[in-house]
Scaffold this motif. Sequence first.
Motif, PDB file in Angstrom:
ATOM      1  N   ALA A 175       9.512   2.660  -1.268  1.00 46.72           N
ATOM      2  CA  ALA A 175       9.431   1.859  -0.263  1.00 46.72           C
ATOM      3  C   ALA A 175       8.580   1.746   0.576  1.00 46.72           C
ATOM      4  CB  ALA A 175      10.972   2.352   0.297  1.00 46.72           C
ATOM      5  N   MET A 176       8.965   0.642   1.747  1.00 47.33           N
ATOM      6  CA  MET A 176       8.081   0.999   3.036  1.00 47.33           C
ATOM      7  C   MET A 176       8.620   2.094   4.291  1.00 47.33           C
ATOM      8  SD  MET A 176       5.001  -0.329   3.658  1.00 47.33           S
ATOM      9  CE  MET A 176       4.976  -0.834   5.274  1.00 47.33           C
ATOM     10  N   ARG A 177      10.290   1.867   4.352  1.00 48.13           N
ATOM     11  CA  ARG A 177      10.734   2.750   5.086  1.00 48.13           C
ATOM     12  C   ARG A 177      11.071   4.152   4.422  1.00 48.13           C
ATOM     13  NH1 ARG A 177      16.473   0.134   6.211  1.00 48.13           N
ATOM     14  NH2 ARG A 177      15.956   0.155   8.544  1.00 48.13           N
ATOM     15  N   CYS A 178      10.820   5.084   5.558  1.00 42.64           N
ATOM     16  CA  CYS A 178      10.706   6.350   5.307  1.00 42.64           C
ATOM     17  C   CYS A 178      12.374   6.878   5.411  1.00 42.64           C
ATOM     18  CB  CYS A 178       9.907   7.085   6.313  1.00 42.64           C
ATOM     19  SG  CYS A 178      10.230   9.025   5.940  1.00 42.64           S
ATOM     20  N   TYR A 179      12.657   7.413   4.504  1.00 35.10           N
ATOM     21  CA  TYR A 179      14.627   7.900   5.140  1.00 35.10           C
ATOM     22  C   TYR A 179      14.308   9.042   4.639  1.00 35.10           C
ATOM     23  CZ  TYR A 179      14.322   3.870   1.620  1.00 35.10           C
ATOM     24  OH  TYR A 179      14.210   2.407   1.111  1.00 35.10           O
ATOM     25  N   ARG A 182      14.952   8.815   8.437  1.00 33.11           N
ATOM     26  CA  ARG A 182      15.877   7.938   8.805  1.00 33.11           C
ATOM     27  C   ARG A 182      16.624   9.143   8.849  1.00 33.11           C
ATOM     28  NH1 ARG A 182      17.589   3.171   8.780  1.00 33.11           N
ATOM     29  NH2 ARG A 182      20.059   3.485   7.326  1.00 33.11           N
ATOM     30  N   THR A 187      11.542   6.849  13.191  1.00 32.09           N
ATOM     31  CA  THR A 187      11.022   6.062  12.072  1.00 32.09           C
ATOM     32  C   THR A 187       9.963   6.526  11.397  1.00 32.09           C
ATOM     33  OG1 THR A 187       9.751   5.285  13.779  1.00 32.09           O
ATOM     34  CG2 THR A 187      11.861   4.300  14.057  1.00 32.09           C
ATOM     35  N   LYS A 188       9.862   5.352  11.001  1.00 34.53           N
ATOM     36  CA  LYS A 188       8.560   6.255   9.946  1.00 34.53           C
ATOM     37  C   LYS A 188       7.279   5.891  11.398  1.00 34.53           C
ATOM     38  CE  LYS A 188       5.327   4.338   5.847  1.00 34.53           C
ATOM     39  NZ  LYS A 188       4.222   3.474   5.930  1.00 34.53           N
TER      40      LYS A 188
ATOM     41  N   VAL B 148       8.910  -6.230   2.100  1.00 30.86           N
ATOM     42  CA  VAL B 148       8.891  -5.019   2.634  1.00 30.86           C
ATOM     43  C   VAL B 148       7.668  -5.098   4.482  1.00 30.86           C
ATOM     44  CG1 VAL B 148       9.343  -3.536   1.484  1.00 30.86           C
ATOM     45  CG2 VAL B 148       6.841  -4.129   1.580  1.00 30.86           C
ATOM     46  N   LEU B 149       7.040  -6.471   4.331  1.00 30.46           N
ATOM     47  CA  LEU B 149       6.187  -6.048   5.246  1.00 30.46           C
ATOM     48  C   LEU B 149       5.957  -6.920   6.792  1.00 30.46           C
ATOM     49  CD1 LEU B 149       3.344  -8.535   2.245  1.00 30.46           C
ATOM     50  CD2 LEU B 149       3.760  -5.799   3.107  1.00 30.46           C
ATOM     51  N   PRO B 175      15.719  -2.701   1.240  1.00 33.79           N
ATOM     52  CA  PRO B 175      14.327  -1.765   1.482  1.00 33.79           C
ATOM     53  C   PRO B 175      12.987  -1.373  -0.123  1.00 33.79           C
ATOM     54  CG  PRO B 175      16.457  -0.563   1.013  1.00 33.79           C
ATOM     55  CD  PRO B 175      16.268  -2.601   0.484  1.00 33.79           C
ATOM     56  N   GLU B 252      19.613   1.237   3.823  1.00 35.96           N
ATOM     57  CA  GLU B 252      19.741   0.092   4.337  1.00 35.96           C
ATOM     58  C   GLU B 252      21.698  -0.609   5.037  1.00 35.96           C
ATOM     59  OE1 GLU B 252      19.305  -1.954   6.521  1.00 35.96           O
ATOM     60  OE2 GLU B 252      17.952  -2.439   5.574  1.00 35.96           O
ATOM     61  N   GLU B 253      21.731  -0.717   5.325  1.00 43.99           N
ATOM     62  CA  GLU B 253      22.990  -0.919   6.583  1.00 43.99           C
ATOM     63  C   GLU B 253      23.548  -1.934   5.710  1.00 43.99           C
ATOM     64  OE1 GLU B 253      24.205   1.008  10.039  1.00 43.99           O
ATOM     65  OE2 GLU B 253      22.172   2.231   9.187  1.00 43.99           O
ATOM     66  N   ARG B 327       8.731  -4.988  13.306  1.00 44.08           N
ATOM     67  CA  ARG B 327       8.481  -3.334  13.096  1.00 44.08           C
ATOM     68  C   ARG B 327       9.110  -2.139  13.115  1.00 44.08           C
ATOM     69  NH1 ARG B 327       1.807  -1.076  11.846  1.00 44.08           N
ATOM     70  NH2 ARG B 327       2.871   0.612  10.993  1.00 44.08           N
ATOM     71  N   GLY B 328       9.560  -1.965  14.364  1.00 45.43           N
ATOM     72  CA  GLY B 328      10.812  -1.266  14.341  1.00 45.43           C
ATOM     73  C   GLY B 328      11.588  -0.931  13.342  1.00 45.43           C
ATOM     74  N   TRP B 329      11.887  -1.900  11.753  1.00 49.50           N
ATOM     75  CA  TRP B 329      12.737  -1.489  11.141  1.00 49.50           C
ATOM     76  C   TRP B 329      12.633  -0.327   9.776  1.00 49.50           C
ATOM     77  CZ3 TRP B 329      11.588  -1.793   5.804  1.00 49.50           C
ATOM     78  CH2 TRP B 329      12.787  -2.208   4.462  1.00 49.50           C
ATOM     79  N   ARG B 330      11.527  -0.246  10.054  1.00 46.21           N
ATOM     80  CA  ARG B 330      10.890   1.465   9.181  1.00 46.21           C
ATOM     81  C   ARG B 330      11.174   2.658   9.807  1.00 46.21           C
ATOM     82  NH1 ARG B 330       4.987  -1.015   8.722  1.00 46.21           N
ATOM     83  NH2 ARG B 330       5.255  -3.033   8.143  1.00 46.21           N
TER      84      ARG B 330
END
Lengths: 301, 330
Positions: A175-179, A182, A187-188, B148-149, B175, B252-253, B327-330
């Motif tokens: 993923a792009m998101r870092c769990y 989290r 944040t990442k 994801v971008l 996600p 993800e919420e 960007r804050g989403w990550r």
Amino acid sequence: MNAHSPARLTLGPLLFHWSARKRRDFYLRIADEAPIDTVYLGEVVCSKRDSEFAGVRVEVIERLRAAGKEVVLSTLALVTTPAEVEAIRAVAGGDLLVEANDVAGVQLLAGRPFVVGPYINVFNEGARDFLLGRGAVRIVLPVEMPAKSIAVVAGGDARAEYEVQVFGRQPLSVAMRCYHARAHDRTKDHCQLVCGLDADGLTARTIDGSDILTINGTQTLTHGHAVLLAELESLRAAGVRHFRLSPQDLDMVAVAGLYREVLDGRCAPDAALAALRALTGEVPFINGFLHGREGLAWTNA
Amino acid sequence: MSPRYLELVCPAGTPAALHAAVDAGADTVYCGFRDCTNARNYPGLNFDADELREGIAYAHGRGCHVLVAVNTFPPAGNQAPWHRAIDTAADAGADAVILADLGVLDYATRRHPGLRRHLSVQASAANAPSIAFYRDHFGVKRVVLPRVLSVEEVAELVAATGIETEVFAFGSVGPMSEGRCFLSSYLTGLSPTSEGACAPASHVSYVEQDGRMLSRLGGTTLNCFGRGEPAAYPTPCKGRYVTHGRASYLFEEPIGLNAIKILPELKAAGVTALKIEGRQRSRAYVTQVVGDFRKALDALARGTTPPASGLKGETEGGRETFGAYHRGWR
């Protein structure tokens, strides 16, 4: 390749974020002691971690090669930034074989032999044939692939080598998101590499208390260790010649020894399974994907 | 008529939804066949060959394009249904096919060179060399970008590749890198990548326990809800998990993606088309979401301020986000 070809044991890329010192110690011991033929090196999960290994990379590669091991450079599974693209371009220009884990790698390695990593979907003959036409010499099949599909893709195809992960937690997603960030309310972009706290990943439980997943930065893995020991013989018969052990924070030299003995016919799979249990502690064994079941299942082969 | 601001690409999960989307102002609709060749292989959805032919006639009669998603990955030894799906889409006069698998792309390129090819989000092409790969080898004309971008990253990709891009404007926040996520098959044994169904209903159950409602996928509990609280569908990346002794929406919420307020940003990034998700949603959803986006796009094309939109009720959990675009989403 047939069942009589020599079976190669490989060590997949380290997926977790270990310190430079821990990495160096780990790989030098692999070089000196492990009956492993091929070692994959390089960051697959998160480019923010990459600098950790830079200082010891040259020494580790030299020692592994001096020990007679093939070294393959693994690359990122999810590539989004120009800097990440440049990192692949840099290894593509070197002397070592490269494992592409994103189609970007296939594009940048054009004209050179390369390994297709398990994060590129090769589920069928059509995808295989296209990649062989682009220069793929070895294909590491996706962890989700059942035995009957492996037999179709790898069976009777002498144009390339086929590899399957036979030990360690299986990667389920990137993923792009870092769990990991989290889970620490970060944040990442402000992660402070908190994934480094968990050398074997962070366990995620269900709300009713079952261990189910392992969090590793932006990657999610199985909680259980995939263990394909009883299946090694049938995988060989299906055309698989390379067997991947994925590094975990336990005695990987001993794990490699057990798999080597089973591959060489010096130890029965049952006995190796019992010995493996002593090395892995409480973590469950799983083999569901190979048997066409839910990945977390275990089938006595 | 004003020049097109952004192409509006809308879900047609059924023939009725196709009519609703066309009538509500879609520029383009997308649909799939009633089998495992598309990534929304759910009961009661999708088209057979005759329905597709009729749907195309209806859409083309109103100046609307039809795309056919053949965007799952065939299992070894059984590629024929995917090849047939492409043949059928071509015969029916589809304007393009949306593909992900390398073998399927190769087949379509060789067998139907004149049929326009789009790259599905399931191919997870999130960087310039990947997009160039699909453009160079398969003549792909448009890439559906992974959600994801950030907007800045989208703009860089458009500039670097010179290819049409389609981005998600409304739907769920995915996600994970799509097409490469094995969470659902880990829990159920059925593969979204090859069978086209993430969290299939056949494996979902709701169990009452100690005054709470547990939602399960396969044998795994993914969430729990109090009495009277609406129980969300147990998709693995939308479940609650416990880390460090604390339960949270780790991935993800329960929240929906809604980019209607950042359409000028997407336009400035060089995006060609907006994708509305929801082939599994109702006709009423299609009518309302497509209608609101139509009004917003028409206003922007005229250089006026878009009217207020009331789509919050249609998003997941009744809450909305710009997702990865900011960007804050990550």
